[in-house]
Design a protein around this motif. Structure first.
Motif, short mmCIF file in Angstrom:
data_model
loop_
_atom_site.label_atom_id
_atom_site.label_comp_id
_atom_site.label_asym_id
_atom_site.label_seq_id
_atom_site.Cartn_x
_atom_site.Cartn_y
_atom_site.Cartn_z
N ILE A 123 53.18 39.43 25.30
CA ILE A 123 52.25 40.56 25.27
C ILE A 123 53.03 41.85 25.52
CG2 ILE A 123 50.23 41.59 26.40
CD1 ILE A 123 49.30 38.77 27.03
N GLU A 124 52.72 42.84 24.70
CA GLU A 124 53.39 44.14 24.88
C GLU A 124 52.34 45.21 25.06
OE1 GLU A 124 56.03 45.00 21.67
OE2 GLU A 124 57.16 43.15 22.02
N ALA A 125 52.62 46.15 25.95
CA ALA A 125 51.69 47.25 26.19
C ALA A 125 52.42 48.57 26.13
CB ALA A 125 51.01 47.08 27.54
N SER A 126 51.79 49.58 25.56
CA SER A 126 52.38 50.91 25.56
C SER A 126 51.30 51.94 25.80
CB SER A 126 53.10 51.17 24.24
OG SER A 126 52.17 51.31 23.20
N LEU A 127 51.71 53.03 26.39
CA LEU A 127 50.78 54.11 26.72
C LEU A 127 51.34 55.38 26.09
CD1 LEU A 127 48.23 54.63 28.46
CD2 LEU A 127 49.74 55.20 30.33
#
Lengths: 151, 137
Positions: A123-127
């Motif tokens: 899982i990858e998250a970016s803001l």
């Protein structure tokens, strides 16, 4: 619980009065347990609103979180559930007089069940620009497999 | 004051649609960004929530004492994605304010960070309090 969900119902836009009637009908249908499939109802205390899309490889979750820093966010994955929680802080200038205060701050939490099996390790998250994007890859089992036809 | 804003839970708040005076030439939803406005002796500070707007896509315009904020949001999804659950729409952010006389319109400063637009509107020298010295003699 009913009243809370009812009065905190978010405003999804007033484009036409009939659209509002439609939404009301869907809501009542949902209460009666006859909800149309594919319509999810946002509920109180579950900020932020989430847009969920699907590609061949992954589920992609997006939420608008303006002014929230990455350090104040907590994203957890358990089984097929994704939980996004965090806090939005707005600094108050003690020396200034406020004319308008429309931006809200506070803590929030939201859990979401994805429709298929996921690969939790990737899982990858970016803001970016105030929008949180979480990319959740589907597990090998859940991916569509092309079947070749032998001639 | 700070505790007051931080202790409570955040409430779900959908975006506010504009039913503005002027219609848009392009179709699509238009939203009113929520703003905070505060004032101290040096100037006025305006903060607006515009998630998804890139610095190049924001347009700030001052004309005849009217400040116009506009921000475009590009579609977030790639072409190969299908929608499963859509709870918020994207579109244009648009809001207008009337500036008071005391703002120095040449020195307005804007910054966009993490989807929050911060405008600093300094007061004109003429509007600042001035101390008048009395000469002796």
């Amino acid at each position: 619980m009913f009243t809370r969900g009812f009065f905190d119902f978010p405003d999804l836009g007033w484009r036409s009065p009939f659209e509002e009637m439609d939404r009301m009908r869907r809501y009542i249908d949902q209460l009666m347990g006859q909800a149309e499939s594919g319509y999810a109802l946002p509920r109180a205390g579950v900020f932020p609103l989430i847009n969920l899309t699907e590609s061949k490889e992954a589920y992609i979750l997006r939420a608008e979180l303006p002014g929230v820093k990455a350090g104040d966010l907590d994203i957890q994955a358990t089984g097929r559930n994704i939980t996004i929680s965090g806090e939005r802080k707005i600094e108050t200038d003690q020396n200034a007089t406020y004319h308008r205060r429309e931006r809200s701050a506070g803590s929030f939490s939201r859990a979401l069940t994805l429709p298929g099996e996921i690969d939790r390790d990737k899982i990858e998250a970016s803001l970016k620009d105030g929008v949180l994007t979480v990319s959740v890859p589907k597990s090998e089992k859940a991916k569509a497999k092309q079947i070749e036809i032998k001639s | 004051m700070a505790n007051e804003t931080q202790s409570r839970d955040m409430q779900v708040r959908g975006k506010q649609d504009v039913s503005g005076a002027a219609e848009q030439t392009r179709p699509g939803p238009v939203f009113t960004p929520p703003v905070d406005i505060c004032e101290d002796e040096n100037g006025i500070k305006l903060m607006a929530d515009m998630p998804g707007v890139k610095p190049d896509d924001v347009n700030i315009d001052v004309r005849e004492n009217t400040l116009t904020l506009a921000g475009k949001v590009k579609p977030f999804e790639g072409a190969e994605e299908t929608d499963l659950m859509i709870e918020y729409d994207i579109g244009l952010y648009y809001r207008q304010f009337t500036l008071p006389e005391l703002v120095d319109q040449e020195k307005i400063d804007a910054q966009l960070k993490d989807g929050v637009l911060t405008l600093v509107l300094p007061k004109a020298e003429a509007a600042k309090p001035k101390k008048i010295e009395i000469k002796s003699g």
